[in-house]
Design a protein around this motif. Structure first.
Motif, PDB file in Angstrom:
ATOM      1  N   GLN A 158       0.836  -1.202   0.000  1.00 35.80           N
ATOM      2  CA  GLN A 158       0.000   0.000   0.000  1.00 35.80           C
ATOM      3  C   GLN A 158       0.875   1.257   0.000  1.00 35.80           C
ATOM      4  N   LYS A 159       1.905   1.264   0.824  1.00 37.58           N
ATOM      5  CA  LYS A 159       2.793   2.425   0.922  1.00 37.58           C
ATOM      6  C   LYS A 159       3.552   2.650  -0.381  1.00 37.58           C
ATOM      7  N   ARG A 160       4.063   1.570  -0.967  1.00 36.75           N
ATOM      8  CA  ARG A 160       4.819   1.690  -2.215  1.00 36.75           C
ATOM      9  C   ARG A 160       3.918   2.170  -3.356  1.00 36.75           C
ATOM     10  N   HIS A 186       3.707  10.364  -9.601  1.00 35.71           N
ATOM     11  CA  HIS A 186       3.165  10.639 -10.935  1.00 35.71           C
ATOM     12  C   HIS A 186       2.245  11.858 -10.924  1.00 35.71           C
ATOM     13  N   LEU A 187       1.506  12.034  -9.849  1.00 36.83           N
ATOM     14  CA  LEU A 187       0.673  13.227  -9.753  1.00 36.83           C
ATOM     15  C   LEU A 187       1.529  14.479  -9.683  1.00 36.83           C
ATOM     16  N   GLN A 195      -1.188   8.322 -17.515  1.00 40.59           N
ATOM     17  CA  GLN A 195      -0.359   8.279 -16.312  1.00 40.59           C
ATOM     18  C   GLN A 195      -0.362   6.888 -15.677  1.00 40.59           C
ATOM     19  N   VAL A 196      -1.517   6.261 -15.637  1.00 38.22           N
ATOM     20  CA  VAL A 196      -1.608   4.914 -15.055  1.00 38.22           C
ATOM     21  C   VAL A 196      -0.725   3.947 -15.837  1.00 38.22           C
ATOM     22  N   THR A 255       4.796   1.638 -13.174  1.00 39.19           N
ATOM     23  CA  THR A 255       5.335   0.282 -13.307  1.00 39.19           C
ATOM     24  C   THR A 255       4.942  -0.628 -12.144  1.00 39.19           C
ATOM     25  N   TYR A 256       4.918  -0.109 -10.947  1.00 41.68           N
ATOM     26  CA  TYR A 256       4.548  -0.949  -9.795  1.00 41.68           C
ATOM     27  C   TYR A 256       3.073  -1.314  -9.840  1.00 41.68           C
TER      28      TYR A 256
END
Length: 90
Positions: A45-47, A55-56, A82-83, A87-88
């Motif tokens: 969740q944190k990553r 990205h924002l 953007q999505v 990569t993660y």
């Protein structure tokens, strides 16, 4: 030959309503499971949150003050483009 009478219009409307509500249920279930699984894995969740915020910032950092808000606040929206760069998340 297909005739577009009242009966055909009603059938089309019924199908459209069915698809709308069926799509809502599956989207809601997918989102619920995604959020539940993220809650089980705080490191993921944190990553993920870090990647989204980065990205924002990339997109909106240069647009500060150009969002048309009278309060000077920043409205941030994530686009499909953007999505696709996350990569993660992929």
């Amino acid at each position: 030959e297909v005739r577009m009478g009242r009966k055909m219009n009603q059938e089309l409307m019924d199908e459209a309503v069915t698809l709308l509500f069926a799509g809502q249920d599956t989207s809601a279930a997918t989102m619920s499971w995604t959020l539940h699984l993220l809650s089980l894995y705080p490191n993921v969740q944190k990553r993920l949150a870090k990647e989204v915020c980065e990205h924002l910032d990339d997109v909106h950092g240069s647009m500060e003050g150009t969002n048309g808000n009278s309060d000077g606040g920043s409205v941030k929206h994530i686009t499909k483009k953007q999505v696709s760069k996350m990569t993660y998340l992929d």
